[in-house]
Design a protein around this motif. Structure first.
Motif, PDB file in Angstrom:
ATOM      1  N   GLN A  82       0.834  -1.194   0.000  1.00  0.00           N
ATOM      2  CA  GLN A  82       0.000   0.000   0.000  1.00  0.00           C
ATOM      3  C   GLN A  82       0.871   1.247   0.000  1.00  0.00           C
ATOM      4  N   VAL A  83       0.528   2.183  -0.874  1.00  0.00           N
ATOM      5  CA  VAL A  83       1.071   3.533  -0.749  1.00  0.00           C
ATOM      6  C   VAL A  83      -0.052   4.349  -0.138  1.00  0.00           C
ATOM      7  N   GLU A  84       0.189   4.838   1.079  1.00  0.00           N
ATOM      8  CA  GLU A  84      -0.858   5.605   1.763  1.00  0.00           C
ATOM      9  C   GLU A  84      -0.701   7.088   1.485  1.00  0.00           C
ATOM     10  N   LEU A  85      -1.818   7.747   1.170  1.00  0.00           N
ATOM     11  CA  LEU A  85      -1.868   9.193   0.980  1.00  0.00           C
ATOM     12  C   LEU A  85      -2.720   9.732   2.126  1.00  0.00           C
ATOM     13  N   ARG A  86      -2.136  10.596   2.923  1.00  0.00           N
ATOM     14  CA  ARG A  86      -2.860  11.073   4.110  1.00  0.00           C
ATOM     15  C   ARG A  86      -2.684  12.582   4.249  1.00  0.00           C
ATOM     16  N   GLY A  87      -3.795  13.300   4.302  1.00  0.00           N
ATOM     17  CA  GLY A  87      -3.753  14.747   4.463  1.00  0.00           C
ATOM     18  C   GLY A  87      -4.761  15.434   3.551  1.00  0.00           C
ATOM     19  N   PRO A  88      -4.885  16.762   3.713  1.00  0.00           N
ATOM     20  CA  PRO A  88      -5.900  17.513   2.969  1.00  0.00           C
ATOM     21  C   PRO A  88      -5.778  17.380   1.447  1.00  0.00           C
ATOM     22  N   ASP A  89      -4.586  17.186   0.916  1.00  0.00           N
ATOM     23  CA  ASP A  89      -4.401  17.102  -0.536  1.00  0.00           C
ATOM     24  C   ASP A  89      -4.378  15.663  -1.064  1.00  0.00           C
ATOM     25  N   ALA A  90      -4.794  14.694  -0.252  1.00  0.00           N
ATOM     26  CA  ALA A  90      -4.730  13.281  -0.671  1.00  0.00           C
ATOM     27  C   ALA A  90      -5.548  13.038  -1.941  1.00  0.00           C
TER      28      ALA A  90
ATOM     29  N   LEU B  25       2.351  19.573  -2.126  1.00  0.00           N
ATOM     30  CA  LEU B  25       1.040  19.177  -1.609  1.00  0.00           C
ATOM     31  C   LEU B  25       1.110  18.932  -0.108  1.00  0.00           C
ATOM     32  N   ASP B  26       0.002  19.208   0.542  1.00  0.00           N
ATOM     33  CA  ASP B  26      -0.117  18.977   1.980  1.00  0.00           C
ATOM     34  C   ASP B  26      -0.609  17.546   2.185  1.00  0.00           C
ATOM     35  N   VAL B  27       0.317  16.599   2.047  1.00  0.00           N
ATOM     36  CA  VAL B  27      -0.047  15.180   2.125  1.00  0.00           C
ATOM     37  C   VAL B  27       1.180  14.360   2.521  1.00  0.00           C
ATOM     38  N   LEU B  28       0.944  13.348   3.347  1.00  0.00           N
ATOM     39  CA  LEU B  28       2.005  12.420   3.725  1.00  0.00           C
ATOM     40  C   LEU B  28       1.912  11.200   2.816  1.00  0.00           C
TER      41      LEU B  28
END
Ligand code: THG
Length: 367
Positions: free
Chosen positions: A63-71, A139-142
């Motif tokens: 899994q590539v996780e995208l976490r945050g407002p810009d996910a 982007l604002d994303v982890l």
């Protein structure tokens, strides 16, 4: 071929202990991780998958996780599939393309929440492309690879086995949807999906230590159902027309060449990185495309390189995956064929390693 040398770089999985105890006979390497390919034999595993139920260690579907407002914005940068209508609880099969429209991966996207996604990747290092985009676009994303190990339960008896471990409510999960289910106090994402057309589920197990307890529970509960350890099956996936990234296509191919046009909405997928390139090639349409191919003669050898498809003396395509199908009593194959020769019923010659064979192009796969 000689054996693979194990090392820390070739990652074991949360279920390796169970896989070994079940008598795994061969592995491949997928996302730098062990992926079983044979338990009893490819043919025995195939018949069993179509009749009973199997538990598959598909931890290599990282899994590539995208976490945050810009996910969500980042997810749409990745794919020409329009994600605007996608709701939390849904999974989408999404072609991922580069700036030329070339396929980088063909994962399943899992939308957990507006600001939290998993991209369940096929065999390419997509993490670096996604991290690069997130950084380059500020982007604002982890973006990271969490400790998640998918376990697939596939086959006609999958619903019964899953219901005995997770409860009857799991039967109500619809195709390419997921729900949250409890296993021994641990919350698990359970989706109705998987790399076969025999029906079944995928459980996204969070935390390596939660792997073996679930594996053991499924094996125990499935005794009366003739459960067995299994793995993605070469014969079944070719019959089902399921593509294998790196085998059947790579970054030289557009989604349309791969027959994945139905998963693209290039006009409306605003933001998608390869959008302009895809719009340009979409005007003309692809000049070659993935097709099902039947190959005559006795069981073919392993296909570990392209086999050229000929019309007379002219090369018109190539086979990338092939196997003997006991149920269809022919060799089934996947190949890329030029437009001039891709019509249903076109007769060709394939240069198999053991000689020339007659082959027939099919519009649809066998299922
Ligand atoms: N499940 C999950 N992750 C994965 C795979 C998977 N990652 C690696 C690999 N498999 C990615 N490739 C595929 C290929 C096909 C499908 C899913 C992932 C698939 N296709 C169906 C089809 O083409 O008929 C359904 C697509 C649809 O209707 O949306 O299931 O298997 N988690």
């Amino acid at each position: 071929m000689a054996l693979l040398s194990p090392s820390r770089r070739l990652r074991r999985t949360a279920f390796s202990e169970g896989v070994e105890a079940a008598g795994v006979k061969a592995y491949t390497v997928y996302n730098h991780m062990l992926l079983p390919t044979v338990f009893r034999s490819v043919e025995e595993d195939y018949h069993h998958l179509k009749q009973a139920v199997q538990v598959w260690d598909v931890s290599c579907e990282r899994q590539v996780e995208l976490r945050g407002p810009d996910a969500g914005r980042l997810a749409q940068l990745l794919t020409p599939r329009d994600l605007r209508g996608m709701l939390p609880g849904q999974c989408y099969y999404v072609p991922i393309v580069d700036e030329t429209g070339g396929m980088l991966n063909d994962p399943v996207a899992v939308k957990l929440a507006e600001d939290r996604w998993w991209i369940s990747i096929a065999d390419s290092d997509l993490l670096y492309w996604i991290k690069g985009l997130a950084y380059g676009y500020r982007l604002d994303v982890l973006v990271d690879e969490p400790d998640i190990s998918p376990l697939a339960v596939q086959g006609p008896r999958a619903d019964d086995l899953m219901a005995s471990v997770f409860g009857d409510a799991v039967r109500d999960v619809r195709f390419f949807r997921f729900g949250h289910f409890d296993f021994q106090g641990q919350d698990m994402v359970v989706a109705r999906s998987g790399y076969s057309k025999q029906g079944g589920y995928e459980i996204y197990v969070e935390g390596e230590h939660n792997g073996m307890p679930l594996w053991n529970a499924l094996m125990e509960a499935g005794k009366a159902l003739d459960v067995h350890a299994g793995c993605p099956n070469l014969i079944e996936r070719i019959e089902s027309g399921l593509l294998s990234y790196g085998n059947d296509m790579n970054d030289d191919n557009t989604p349309h060449e791969c027959g994945l046009g139905r998963f693209c909405n290039t006009q409306t997928a605003i933001g998608c990185i390869g959008r302009d390139a895809l719009l340009r090639v979409a005007k003309e349409g692809p000049v070659k495309q993935i097709r099902a191919i039947a190959i005559d003669g006795p069981p073919v050898p392993v296909c570990d390189r392209w086999w050229t498809l000929m019309a007379g003396t002219k090369p018109v395509g190539r086979v990338s995956s092939a196997a003997w199908s006991p149920d269809f009593s022919t060799n089934v194959a996947i190949g890329m064929v030029r437009m001039t020769h891709w019509d249903d019923g076109t007769e060709l010659t394939v240069q198999a390693p053991d000689g020339l064979r007659h082959a027939t192009v099919h519009e649809a796969f066998w299922n």
